[in-house]
Design a protein around this motif. Structure first.
Motif: not given
Length: 484
Positions: A73-74, A319-328, A335-338, A52-64
């Protein structure tokens, strides 16, 4: 386990494009393309990833950083997105600024291999990354950053990792540090490893033993064999004495010229010492200077709460994304991504010189390169990013590649780039055959055989990641008896 020379064992595996000796005996071996597809379908049912695309300012565990705007990453692990200023006086653009991923770790990209019925098989993994365009892709046995396999994320252990951390009881076929995309990563490198085991190794769910030839055959399917697996396969010692005889390619056709290119007896246009001297001289006179800069305030870039973008709308976004995954190892993270814009064109121009196939390589300077210059494909660019430049700055040979007819194209597929940090990044990978001639070699370009490229790949940091992918694609044609 090592009685026969490695190049001949690899050649035999490459010729087994339908699995060869592989009859599924409960150890996860696939006997043919139908078996591989059935396994992929089953693996897809067990895997799940929602991005899911999220704002960079809302990335959990990441700081600017309040002073620079750099994203980190914190924990202090994983990677940082920071700014970079680049001076390249002899390049088409003498100065620019950009965001770049700074990940000063050495990851492990490892493939386990084992003989079944006298044929080498590789243990491949069906893996989903957040940046993958179509979900599931084939990956190495182990594909892990240092932060991942030391469990900074406090997640599960990486399967099969121990075979690569302690190789004392196994046979190491390849072990070399290689670069990653030097346009987007700052001096990032991974340890590319191929380790042969003799004892029983069961294929866990999501893993499967396949021949080199089966993996080669799957390269023609868009976005299936991931970048990391293509990179490791390129580091196999596939070139050496008697390779041409092993493939049984005779005559004057393309496949015969290709197998001569892998054989030690195949004569190269330029000697090995001459090529090494040319690379050293190019590195010495190519002045690319970089310096870190705050992510906030980069010229021509807008750094906002939602994303970091170029004012032209070209190149890439952060950009920023939130990820939910099974089998990881971890079920949920952010995390941020290019996210690159456009599809790259990545091509080798090849030709036959005295009956031996040669590939035209480009000594290319990129801002994140450890040694400043590495050998790249003949063409490596996203055409849209060059539209604003004068015609003199248009990438060399791009038009020749784009105009190539079906009778010239020996390989074509759309292949994904690294999916852990890059979002929907892909290139149109091509191998285009042409007639030899003086117009092709110019400053910065040389014709090399596959044997010469294989020798440079054993050294590390000589062949860039896009060229390594193309080396794998080119070598895959040796086992394709349909190639004239």
């Amino acid at each position: 386990m090592t009685a026969r020379p490695a190049p001949l064992r690899i050649a035999r595996s490459a010729l087994c494009r339908d699995g060869g000796a592989g009859r599924d005996s409960g150890n996860g071996r696939a006997a043919g393309p139908d078996g591989v597809q059935a396994w992929l379908d089953q693996a897809a049912l067990r895997t799940h990833m929602e991005v899911t695309r999220v704002p960079l300012s809302g990335l959990a565990a990441w700081t600017r950083d309040p002073g620079t705007g750099d994203l980190g990453h914190r924990s202090g692990g994983f990677f940082t997105v920071r700014g970079l200023e680049v001076d390249h006086p002899l390049g088409p653009v003498p100065h620019w600024s950009q965001p770049i991923i700074d990940q000063p770790e050495v990851g492990i990209l490892g493939v386990l291999v084992k003989e079944f019925g006298g044929v080498l098989h590789c243990l491949a993994q069906a893996k989903v990354e957040p940046g993958n365009l179509d979900g599931l892709q084939l990956a190495p046995t182990v594909q892990a950053t240092y932060s991942n396999y030391t469990r900074v994320h406090r997640g599960l252990h990486v399967p099969y990792l121990g075979y690569f951390l302690d190789v004392s009881r196994h046979h190491v076929i390849a072990d070399v540090c290689q670069s990653e995309h030097a346009a987007w990563f700052l001096r990032k490198r991974n340890r590319n490893m191929v380790v042969e085991v003799a004892g029983d190794v069961e294929a866990a769910p999501g893993f499967r033993w396949m021949t080199v030839g089966q993996l080669h055959r799957l390269l023609t399917r868009d976005d299936l064999v991931n970048m990391d697996l293509r990179s490791v396969l390129s580091c196999l010692p596939f070139a050496g004495p008697d390779v041409r005889a092993a493939f049984g390619a005779r005559g004057d056709g393309f496949r015969a010229a290709l197998t001569r290119s892998c054989d030690a007896a195949g004569r190269a246009l330029h000697g090995d010492a001459e090529i090494l001297r040319w690379i050293a001289e190019t590195r010495a006179r190519t002045a690319v200077r970089t310096r870190r800069a705050p992510l906030d305030g980069l010229r021509h870039w807008h750094s906002g709460d939602d994303a970091v973008t170029h004012e032209s709308g070209l190149f890439f976004d952060v950009i920023g994304v939130e990820v939910e995954a099974a089998g990881r190892e971890v079920g949920r993270w952010a995390q941020p991504m290019l996210r690159p814009h456009g599809t790259a064109v990545v091509a080798f121009v090849v030709t036959r010189i005295d009956g031996v196939l040669h590939a035209l390589v480009h000594a290319l300077a990129e801002p994140g390169s450890i040694n400043g210059v590495e050998l790249a494909p003949t063409v490596q660019c996203t055409p849209e990013n060059h539209g604003h430049l004068p015609p003199s700055a248009r990438p060399a040979f791009l038009d020749e590649v784009l105009r190539a007819g079906p009778d010239q194209i020996r390989f074509t597929a759309r292949l994904s780039e690294e999916g852990g940090r890059l979002y929907h990044a892909r290139g149109r990978y091509l191998i285009v055959e042409t007639e030899p001639g003086g117009r092709w070699e110019r400053p910065g370009y040389r014709w090399l055989t596959l044997r010469q490229l294989a020798a440079l790949l054993r050294r590390g940091h000589y062949v860039n990641v896009q060229a390594r992918s193309l080396v794998t694609c080119l070598f895959s044609l040796t086992g394709d008896t349909a190639v004239a």
